[in-house]
Design a protein around this motif. Structure first.
Motif, PDB file in Angstrom:
ATOM      1  N   ILE A  23       0.833  -1.205   0.000  1.00 51.69           N
ATOM      2  CA  ILE A  23       0.000   0.000   0.000  1.00 51.69           C
ATOM      3  C   ILE A  23       0.867   1.253   0.000  1.00 51.69           C
ATOM      4  O   ILE A  23       0.639   2.194  -0.781  1.00 51.69           O
ATOM      5  N   LEU A  24       1.893   1.280   0.851  1.00 51.67           N
ATOM      6  CA  LEU A  24       2.772   2.448   0.919  1.00 51.67           C
ATOM      7  C   LEU A  24       3.533   2.641  -0.390  1.00 51.67           C
ATOM      8  O   LEU A  24       3.682   3.781  -0.866  1.00 51.67           O
ATOM      9  N   ILE A  25       3.988   1.550  -0.979  1.00 51.31           N
ATOM     10  CA  ILE A  25       4.700   1.637  -2.259  1.00 51.31           C
ATOM     11  C   ILE A  25       3.775   2.165  -3.348  1.00 51.31           C
ATOM     12  O   ILE A  25       4.172   2.994  -4.177  1.00 51.31           O
ATOM     13  N   GLY A  26       2.533   1.696  -3.346  1.00 48.41           N
ATOM     14  CA  GLY A  26       1.568   2.180  -4.336  1.00 48.41           C
ATOM     15  C   GLY A  26       1.343   3.675  -4.213  1.00 48.41           C
ATOM     16  O   GLY A  26       1.297   4.399  -5.216  1.00 48.41           O
ATOM     17  N   ILE A  27       1.215   4.153  -2.969  1.00 47.87           N
ATOM     18  CA  ILE A  27       1.022   5.591  -2.744  1.00 47.87           C
ATOM     19  C   ILE A  27       2.221   6.380  -3.229  1.00 47.87           C
ATOM     20  O   ILE A  27       2.092   7.399  -3.929  1.00 47.87           O
ATOM     21  N   VAL A  28       3.411   5.897  -2.861  1.00 48.31           N
ATOM     22  CA  VAL A  28       4.637   6.609  -3.238  1.00 48.31           C
ATOM     23  C   VAL A  28       4.882   6.529  -4.741  1.00 48.31           C
ATOM     24  O   VAL A  28       5.185   7.539  -5.391  1.00 48.31           O
ATOM     25  N   LEU A  29       4.730   5.343  -5.301  1.00 42.80           N
ATOM     26  CA  LEU A  29       5.071   5.115  -6.703  1.00 42.80           C
ATOM     27  C   LEU A  29       4.165   5.891  -7.642  1.00 42.80           C
ATOM     28  O   LEU A  29       4.628   6.610  -8.538  1.00 42.80           O
ATOM     29  N   PHE A  30       2.870   5.774  -7.453  1.00 45.29           N
ATOM     30  CA  PHE A  30       1.951   6.434  -8.377  1.00 45.29           C
ATOM     31  C   PHE A  30       1.782   7.918  -8.051  1.00 45.29           C
ATOM     32  O   PHE A  30       1.443   8.708  -8.925  1.00 45.29           O
ATOM     33  N   GLY A  31       2.069   8.283  -6.800  1.00 46.90           N
ATOM     34  CA  GLY A  31       2.059   9.709  -6.470  1.00 46.90           C
ATOM     35  C   GLY A  31       3.220  10.434  -7.123  1.00 46.90           C
ATOM     36  O   GLY A  31       3.101  11.592  -7.522  1.00 46.90           O
ATOM     37  N   VAL A  71      13.591   5.031  -1.359  1.00 42.64           N
ATOM     38  CA  VAL A  71      13.867   3.921  -2.280  1.00 42.64           C
ATOM     39  C   VAL A  71      13.237   4.188  -3.642  1.00 42.64           C
ATOM     40  O   VAL A  71      13.859   3.963  -4.690  1.00 42.64           O
ATOM     41  N   SER A  72      12.013   4.675  -3.655  1.00 41.05           N
ATOM     42  CA  SER A  72      11.339   4.976  -4.923  1.00 41.05           C
ATOM     43  C   SER A  72      12.094   6.044  -5.701  1.00 41.05           C
ATOM     44  O   SER A  72      12.214   5.968  -6.928  1.00 41.05           O
ATOM     45  N   SER A  73      12.614   7.037  -4.984  1.00 36.39           N
ATOM     46  CA  SER A  73      13.376   8.103  -5.650  1.00 36.39           C
ATOM     47  C   SER A  73      14.658   7.553  -6.259  1.00 36.39           C
ATOM     48  O   SER A  73      15.015   7.883  -7.400  1.00 36.39           O
ATOM     49  N   ILE A  74      15.356   6.708  -5.499  1.00 36.22           N
ATOM     50  CA  ILE A  74      16.601   6.113  -6.005  1.00 36.22           C
ATOM     51  C   ILE A  74      16.317   5.241  -7.224  1.00 36.22           C
ATOM     52  O   ILE A  74      17.014   5.301  -8.238  1.00 36.22           O
ATOM     53  N   ILE A  75      15.274   4.423  -7.127  1.00 37.85           N
ATOM     54  CA  ILE A  75      14.926   3.535  -8.231  1.00 37.85           C
ATOM     55  C   ILE A  75      14.517   4.324  -9.468  1.00 37.85           C
ATOM     56  O   ILE A  75      14.873   3.972 -10.598  1.00 37.85           O
ATOM     57  N   SER A  76      13.779   5.404  -9.262  1.00 37.06           N
ATOM     58  CA  SER A  76      13.363   6.237 -10.398  1.00 37.06           C
ATOM     59  C   SER A  76      14.560   6.799 -11.140  1.00 37.06           C
ATOM     60  O   SER A  76      14.597   6.836 -12.376  1.00 37.06           O
ATOM     61  N   VAL A  77      15.574   7.228 -10.365  1.00 37.48           N
ATOM     62  CA  VAL A  77      16.779   7.792 -10.974  1.00 37.48           C
ATOM     63  C   VAL A  77      17.554   6.712 -11.720  1.00 37.48           C
ATOM     64  O   VAL A  77      17.976   6.895 -12.871  1.00 37.48           O
ATOM     65  N   LYS A  78      17.742   5.556 -11.071  1.00 39.53           N
ATOM     66  CA  LYS A  78      18.563   4.501 -11.654  1.00 39.53           C
ATOM     67  C   LYS A  78      17.895   3.828 -12.846  1.00 39.53           C
ATOM     68  O   LYS A  78      18.577   3.356 -13.761  1.00 39.53           O
ATOM     69  N   LEU A  79      16.569   3.780 -12.852  1.00 38.66           N
ATOM     70  CA  LEU A  79      15.847   3.092 -13.924  1.00 38.66           C
ATOM     71  C   LEU A  79      15.204   4.069 -14.905  1.00 38.66           C
ATOM     72  O   LEU A  79      14.273   3.718 -15.638  1.00 38.66           O
ATOM     73  N   ASN A  80      15.688   5.311 -14.895  1.00 35.15           N
ATOM     74  CA  ASN A  80      15.228   6.337 -15.846  1.00 35.15           C
ATOM     75  C   ASN A  80      13.710   6.550 -15.797  1.00 35.15           C
ATOM     76  O   ASN A  80      13.062   6.818 -16.811  1.00 35.15           O
ATOM     77  N   ASN A  81      13.173   6.397 -14.582  1.00 34.57           N
ATOM     78  CA  ASN A  81      11.756   6.682 -14.339  1.00 34.57           C
ATOM     79  C   ASN A  81      10.815   5.830 -15.183  1.00 34.57           C
ATOM     80  O   ASN A  81       9.698   6.229 -15.489  1.00 34.57           O
ATOM     81  N   ARG A  82      11.215   4.620 -15.562  1.00 30.63           N
ATOM     82  CA  ARG A  82      10.372   3.714 -16.337  1.00 30.63           C
ATOM     83  C   ARG A  82       9.456   2.943 -15.398  1.00 30.63           C
ATOM     84  O   ARG A  82       9.915   2.202 -14.534  1.00 30.63           O
ATOM     85  N   LEU A  83       8.156   3.106 -15.571  1.00 28.65           N
ATOM     86  CA  LEU A  83       7.193   2.528 -14.651  1.00 28.65           C
ATOM     87  C   LEU A  83       7.237   1.004 -14.656  1.00 28.65           C
ATOM     88  O   LEU A  83       7.149   0.370 -13.600  1.00 28.65           O
ATOM     89  N   ASP A  84       7.389   0.391 -15.842  1.00 30.12           N
ATOM     90  CA  ASP A  84       7.377  -1.070 -15.899  1.00 30.12           C
ATOM     91  C   ASP A  84       8.549  -1.669 -15.133  1.00 30.12           C
ATOM     92  O   ASP A  84       8.392  -2.657 -14.393  1.00 30.12           O
ATOM     93  N   GLU A  85       9.738  -1.069 -15.254  1.00 28.70           N
ATOM     94  CA  GLU A  85      10.901  -1.578 -14.542  1.00 28.70           C
ATOM     95  C   GLU A  85      10.796  -1.299 -13.038  1.00 28.70           C
ATOM     96  O   GLU A  85      11.253  -2.098 -12.225  1.00 28.70           O
ATOM     97  N   LYS A  86      10.195  -0.171 -12.690  1.00 29.83           N
ATOM     98  CA  LYS A  86      10.022   0.137 -11.271  1.00 29.83           C
ATOM     99  C   LYS A  86       9.061  -0.856 -10.622  1.00 29.83           C
ATOM    100  O   LYS A  86       9.294  -1.308  -9.494  1.00 29.83           O
ATOM    101  N   LEU A  87       7.987  -1.180 -11.320  1.00 31.47           N
ATOM    102  CA  LEU A  87       7.043  -2.163 -10.792  1.00 31.47           C
ATOM    103  C   LEU A  87       7.709  -3.524 -10.612  1.00 31.47           C
ATOM    104  O   LEU A  87       7.509  -4.203  -9.599  1.00 31.47           O
TER     105      LEU A  87
END
Length: 207
Positions: A51-59, A131-147
């Motif tokens: 739930i927290l990841i969903g809030i952070v990720l999609f927010g 973690v979401s911020s780090i992952i977004s930077v490292k994975l070029n903000n690609r939603l499929d790879e972040k998921l």
């Protein structure tokens, strides 16, 4: 995709040791009530994290990426994790070993307990934001790879928590507070090293 797997496994590993009271409550529950109770608590934690990841990720999708984010994520995230690592190094551990009789347990009750303990801990939300911020930077903000990365993180975390619950229940007569204190310090050192690596890499990137 390989980087997403590594990031996910790293996040899951750190998260499994990062939940503070939940971490030791899981071990305590497994010792006193058995594997099913401890693992039910672990599943409740996973539900909370999802739930927290969903809030952070999609927010975060509503924020426009800027290159300066890399710097802030590196330094702020490193400082936060460093503080958490220090806490683990000096935190005390106390477990009641009086209840040595395994009884029939309410798995649903422990699931709810794990869910509430995790979702009501502010540091958990802060951790997943970082973690979401780090992952977004490292994975070029690609939603499929972040998921995919977060899926790996949750799988890693549940696996480690399951092993903790299993071995805590099987070795309940041998686990001592001194061993848990040592484990606490090891987790602290690992988190501190990761924090220093993050700050060092960020400094080299921008300076």
């Amino acid at each position: 995709m390989f980087e997403a797997i590594l990031l996910g496994m790293g996040a899951g590993l750190i998260s499994s040791f990062l939940t503070g009271p939940v971490f030791f409550s899981m071990i305590k529950t497994s010792i006193e009530k058995g594997f099913k109770a401890g693992f039910s608590l672990a599943i409740g934690v996973i539900f909370s994290d999802v739930i927290l990841i969903g809030i952070v990720l999609f927010g975060s999708q509503f924020l426009e990426y800027q290159e300066s984010f890399d710097k802030y994520v590196g330094f702020i995230g490193g400082a936060f994790l460093f503080a958490v690592g220090l806490y683990y190094l000096f935190a005390t551990v106390a477990i009641n070993y009086d209840n040595n009789t395994l009884q029939k347990v309410s798995k649903r009750g422990y699931l709810i307990k794990g869910f509430l303990m995790c979702i009501l801990t502010p540091s958990t939300l802060m951790f997943w934001i970082i973690v979401s911020s780090i992952i977004s930077v490292k994975l070029n903000n690609r939603l499929d790879e972040k998921l995919f990365c977060f899926f790996i993180a949750m799988g890693t975390q549940l696996t480690i928590d399951g092993l903790k619950s299993y071995y805590s229940s099987k070795l309940r007569y041998r686990i001592k507070e001194s061993a848990l204190k040592t484990l606490n310090k090891v987790a602290g050192v690992i988190i501190i090293l990761f924090a220093l690596w993050l700050v060092f890499k960020t400094y080299n990137q921008f300076y």
